[in-house]
Design a protein around this motif. Structure first.
Motif, PDB file in Angstrom:
ATOM      1  N   LEU A 196      11.004  -4.942  57.088  1.00  0.00           N
ATOM      2  CA  LEU A 196      11.692  -6.409  57.142  1.00  0.00           C
ATOM      3  C   LEU A 196      11.752  -6.752  58.536  1.00  0.00           C
ATOM      4  N   MET A 197      11.945  -5.946  59.627  1.00  0.00           N
ATOM      5  CA  MET A 197      12.126  -6.070  60.968  1.00  0.00           C
ATOM      6  C   MET A 197      10.835  -6.692  61.433  1.00  0.00           C
ATOM      7  N   LEU A 198       9.538  -6.116  61.032  1.00  0.00           N
ATOM      8  CA  LEU A 198       8.230  -6.597  61.364  1.00  0.00           C
ATOM      9  C   LEU A 198       8.031  -7.967  60.660  1.00  0.00           C
ATOM     10  N   LYS A 199       8.525  -8.346  59.678  1.00  0.00           N
ATOM     11  CA  LYS A 199       8.282  -9.512  59.024  1.00  0.00           C
ATOM     12  C   LYS A 199       9.183 -10.741  59.748  1.00  0.00           C
ATOM     13  N   GLY A 200      10.478 -10.273  60.050  1.00  0.00           N
ATOM     14  CA  GLY A 200      11.451 -11.252  60.442  1.00  0.00           C
ATOM     15  C   GLY A 200      11.688 -11.336  62.207  1.00  0.00           C
ATOM     16  N   LEU A 201      11.317 -10.275  63.034  1.00  0.00           N
ATOM     17  CA  LEU A 201      11.589 -10.133  64.289  1.00  0.00           C
ATOM     18  C   LEU A 201      10.189  -9.989  65.113  1.00  0.00           C
ATOM     19  N   SER A 202      10.472 -10.637  66.469  1.00  0.00           N
ATOM     20  CA  SER A 202       9.350 -10.176  67.553  1.00  0.00           C
ATOM     21  C   SER A 202       9.321  -8.970  67.936  1.00  0.00           C
ATOM     22  N   PHE A 203       8.443  -8.358  68.998  1.00  0.00           N
ATOM     23  CA  PHE A 203       8.509  -7.493  69.433  1.00  0.00           C
ATOM     24  C   PHE A 203       9.653  -6.952  70.396  1.00  0.00           C
ATOM     25  N   LYS A 204      10.294  -8.063  70.843  1.00  0.00           N
ATOM     26  CA  LYS A 204      11.566  -8.111  71.540  1.00  0.00           C
ATOM     27  C   LYS A 204      12.634  -7.687  70.471  1.00  0.00           C
ATOM     28  N   GLY A 205      12.598  -8.545  69.565  1.00  0.00           N
ATOM     29  CA  GLY A 205      13.698  -8.214  68.625  1.00  0.00           C
ATOM     30  C   GLY A 205      13.766  -6.682  68.018  1.00  0.00           C
ATOM     31  N   VAL A 206      12.534  -6.150  67.521  1.00  0.00           N
ATOM     32  CA  VAL A 206      12.463  -4.890  67.015  1.00  0.00           C
ATOM     33  C   VAL A 206      12.728  -3.902  68.128  1.00  0.00           C
ATOM     34  N   PHE A 207      12.280  -4.086  69.197  1.00  0.00           N
ATOM     35  CA  PHE A 207      12.535  -3.185  70.411  1.00  0.00           C
ATOM     36  C   PHE A 207      14.152  -3.098  70.766  1.00  0.00           C
ATOM     37  N   LEU A 208      14.634  -4.051  70.753  1.00  0.00           N
ATOM     38  CA  LEU A 208      16.131  -4.124  71.204  1.00  0.00           C
ATOM     39  C   LEU A 208      17.188  -3.728  70.084  1.00  0.00           C
ATOM     40  N   SER A 209      16.476  -3.803  68.770  1.00  0.00           N
ATOM     41  CA  SER A 209      17.302  -3.286  67.645  1.00  0.00           C
ATOM     42  C   SER A 209      17.172  -1.960  67.446  1.00  0.00           C
ATOM     43  N   LEU A 210      15.934  -1.390  67.607  1.00  0.00           N
ATOM     44  CA  LEU A 210      15.748   0.076  67.479  1.00  0.00           C
ATOM     45  C   LEU A 210      16.323   0.783  68.732  1.00  0.00           C
ATOM     46  N   LEU A 211      16.369  -0.183  69.929  1.00  0.00           N
ATOM     47  CA  LEU A 211      16.988   0.762  70.979  1.00  0.00           C
ATOM     48  C   LEU A 211      18.366   0.962  71.004  1.00  0.00           C
ATOM     49  N   GLY A 212      19.086  -0.123  70.182  1.00  0.00           N
ATOM     50  CA  GLY A 212      20.480  -0.149  70.057  1.00  0.00           C
ATOM     51  C   GLY A 212      20.914   0.989  68.962  1.00  0.00           C
ATOM     52  N   ALA A 213      20.100   1.132  68.205  1.00  0.00           N
ATOM     53  CA  ALA A 213      20.357   2.300  66.849  1.00  0.00           C
ATOM     54  C   ALA A 213      20.176   3.507  67.472  1.00  0.00           C
ATOM     55  N   CYS A 214      19.068   3.712  68.552  1.00  0.00           N
ATOM     56  CA  CYS A 214      18.972   5.012  69.205  1.00  0.00           C
ATOM     57  C   CYS A 214      19.972   5.412  70.176  1.00  0.00           C
ATOM     58  N   LEU A 215      20.423   4.270  70.868  1.00  0.00           N
ATOM     59  CA  LEU A 215      21.301   4.742  71.615  1.00  0.00           C
ATOM     60  C   LEU A 215      22.543   4.991  71.086  1.00  0.00           C
ATOM     61  N   LEU A 216      22.976   4.748  70.106  1.00  0.00           N
ATOM     62  CA  LEU A 216      24.437   4.772  69.260  1.00  0.00           C
ATOM     63  C   LEU A 216      24.101   6.364  68.694  1.00  0.00           C
ATOM     64  N   LEU A 321      14.040 -14.534  57.321  1.00  0.00           N
ATOM     65  CA  LEU A 321      13.748 -14.039  55.801  1.00  0.00           C
ATOM     66  C   LEU A 321      14.682 -14.646  54.534  1.00  0.00           C
ATOM     67  N   ASN A 322      14.183 -14.791  53.561  1.00  0.00           N
ATOM     68  CA  ASN A 322      14.816 -15.073  52.447  1.00  0.00           C
ATOM     69  C   ASN A 322      15.859 -14.132  51.899  1.00  0.00           C
ATOM     70  N   ASN A 323      16.939 -14.333  51.544  1.00  0.00           N
ATOM     71  CA  ASN A 323      18.125 -13.385  51.297  1.00  0.00           C
ATOM     72  C   ASN A 323      17.545 -12.212  50.089  1.00  0.00           C
ATOM     73  N   GLU A 324      17.148 -13.020  48.952  1.00  0.00           N
ATOM     74  CA  GLU A 324      16.833 -12.152  47.985  1.00  0.00           C
ATOM     75  C   GLU A 324      15.494 -11.296  48.362  1.00  0.00           C
ATOM     76  N   HIS A 325      14.842 -11.586  49.213  1.00  0.00           N
ATOM     77  CA  HIS A 325      13.614 -10.745  49.566  1.00  0.00           C
ATOM     78  C   HIS A 325      14.268  -9.682  50.443  1.00  0.00           C
ATOM     79  N   ILE A 326      15.146  -9.905  51.059  1.00  0.00           N
ATOM     80  CA  ILE A 326      15.583  -8.739  52.120  1.00  0.00           C
ATOM     81  C   ILE A 326      16.366  -7.774  51.159  1.00  0.00           C
ATOM     82  N   VAL A 327      17.362  -8.133  50.248  1.00  0.00           N
ATOM     83  CA  VAL A 327      17.938  -7.218  49.283  1.00  0.00           C
ATOM     84  C   VAL A 327      16.914  -6.505  48.464  1.00  0.00           C
ATOM     85  N   THR A 328      15.859  -7.264  47.950  1.00  0.00           N
ATOM     86  CA  THR A 328      14.691  -6.624  46.948  1.00  0.00           C
ATOM     87  C   THR A 328      14.168  -5.328  47.755  1.00  0.00           C
TER      88      THR A 328
END
Length: 424
Positions: A196-216, A321-328
């Motif tokens: 879902l991240m690859l479909k909805g986010l750019s490299f910047k979005g994916v990188f910062l999201s994963l960075l935050g998760a890893c730092l936590l 992204l469509n909400n139904e697609h995210i949850v599915t």
């Protein structure tokens, strides 16, 4: 001329139809009363609570060697977030069971409200199906009679999904990482979340999201990583644990010698990963041309921005992204992991129970078949101890649901796409 029976039935149903929001709130109130009655009149079942408190006591007394944090059911096998959460629980309840039951009763209602929010935002199931979310004897028991850490992990996970539906990716990933730090079963959601991240986010979005998760994760584990790193990593993130055959709800029909073998574990892992890839390619990325084309397009866009020095100056989000697609994608991805899990213990039912109505209504099965499958799953989870036939029946039902999901039409991936383009 006689009246059309199907039209008359539909008119009767519409007459009693109420808004999903109002019905969900009514269910919350009724379930809160039910939870109160359960806590008041049904005896608490001692399983892991004393072990949790012993492990927390060791942590609060200054012990940072994970190999020495133990309880009466064995050594601590959860990441550091578990210790912080249950330290807070101990502070609030004094380590007493009854106040903890009240706290977990509140947690149950909060979790149910989050799941209802997810269902309302996707609009997949009819209003009356919301009632199924409150009908599990086993899930009520997991929350308020056994006080398992699965309850906190799944509440964090559902909160993360709710934030995804609100397009709050960074905060959603932080909560997802928090859920993983409480119990690693949440990692079953990681492959679909990454897609879902690859479909909805750019490299910047994916990188910062994963960075935050890893730092936590690093910050939560820092007291242990800085003192006894190998003990912490080997205990908290042990993916090779062998469960006891007696407690298996899904593979009790498999001979114990086969159940504990590495060959059986490898076969299930192969089936898990293969099924994930097949769904990712043919279902979740169908209208992008498949998973390979999706990755190629995403990498091409990333390289293009890198060449023009816009890698971190561009927008974080590519498309909504469509909400139904995210949850599915999230629920089906987790369910695939459940189907091929080496062993499911009784508390593991909370990992996917709340997704069952959604998954069943994503299939094209008739309503009465959906209800039979739902009741069948609940029945299997309430057979104690599990038997050859109950575990075999559960696997058959799981495979039937998975087949129904495979045959189901594909929902639009993005907001603005027409459903007429999603038929197989």
């Amino acid at each position: 001329m006689g009246r059309n029976p199907s039209r008359s039935t539909k008119t009767l149903i519409d007459r009693f139809k109420i808004s999903k929001g109002k019905f969900a709130f009514l269910l919350l109130c009724l379930d809160a009363i039910l939870v109160t009655l359960i806590i008041s009149y049904v005896p608490y079942t001692k399983i892991d609570w004393d072990a949790y408190m012993s492990q927390v006591d060791g942590f609060l007394s200054g012990e940072r060697d994970y190999s020495k944090l133990k309880g009466d059911t064995g050594p601590l096998v959860y990441p550091a977030g578990f210790l912080y959460v249950y330290s807070l629980v101990k502070f609030i309840t004094g380590g007493l069971v009854f106040p903890a039951q009240i706290l977990f009763g509140i947690l149950y209602i909060v979790n149910l409200a989050l799941v209802q929010f997810i269902y309302i935002r996707t609009d997949v199931v009819p209003w009356w199906v919301f009632g199924l979310l409150s009908l599990s004897k086993r899930v009520h028991s997991i929350f308020v009679l056994r006080l398992f850490n699965d309850c906190f992990a799944m509440t964090f996970l559902h909160a993360s999904m709710a934030l995804l539906l609100c397009q709050k990716w960074y905060l959603a990933l932080l909560l997802f990482s928090g859920a993983v730090s409480i119990k690693m079963n949440v990692l079953l959601f990681a492959p679909p979340l990454l897609l879902l991240m690859l479909k909805g986010l750019s490299f910047k979005g994916v990188f910062l999201s994963l960075l935050g998760a890893c730092l936590l994760q690093i910050n939560l584990g820092l007291p242990f990583l800085s003192s006894y790193p190998m003990e912490y990593i080997s205990r908290a993130f042990n993916l090779g644990r062998v469960f006891i055959h007696f407690w298996s709800v899904n593979f009790k029909f498999v001979p114990e010698k086969v159940f504990v073998s590495k060959e059986f574990a490898s076969a299930l892992l192969f089936l898990h990963l293969t099924t994930l890839l097949v769904f990712a390619h043919y279902k979740w990325s169908k209208y992008e041309g498949g998973i390979i084309y999706l990755l190629r397009t995403w990498l091409k866009d990333t390289v293009s921005k890198l060449a023009s020095f816009q890698l971190f100056s561009c927008k974080s989000r590519l498309r909504m992204l469509n909400n139904e697609h995210i949850v599915t994608v999230m629920f089906v991805g987790n369910f695939i992991g459940i189907v091929f899990a080496r062993s499911l213990h009784y508390q593991f039912y909370s990992w996917y129970f709340y997704s069952l109505p959604f998954l069943l209504w994503k299939t094209t099965f008739p309503t009465f078949i959906r209800l039979i499958l739902f009741a069948g799953v609940e029945l299997c989870w309430n057979v104690y101890p599990s038997t050859f036939y109950s575990s075999l029946l559960l696997l058959c039902i799981h495979l039937c649901i998975l087949w129904g999901l495979w045959m189901a039409p594909v929902e639009p991936s993005y907001v603005g796409e027409k459903k007429s383009h999603t038929k197989d």
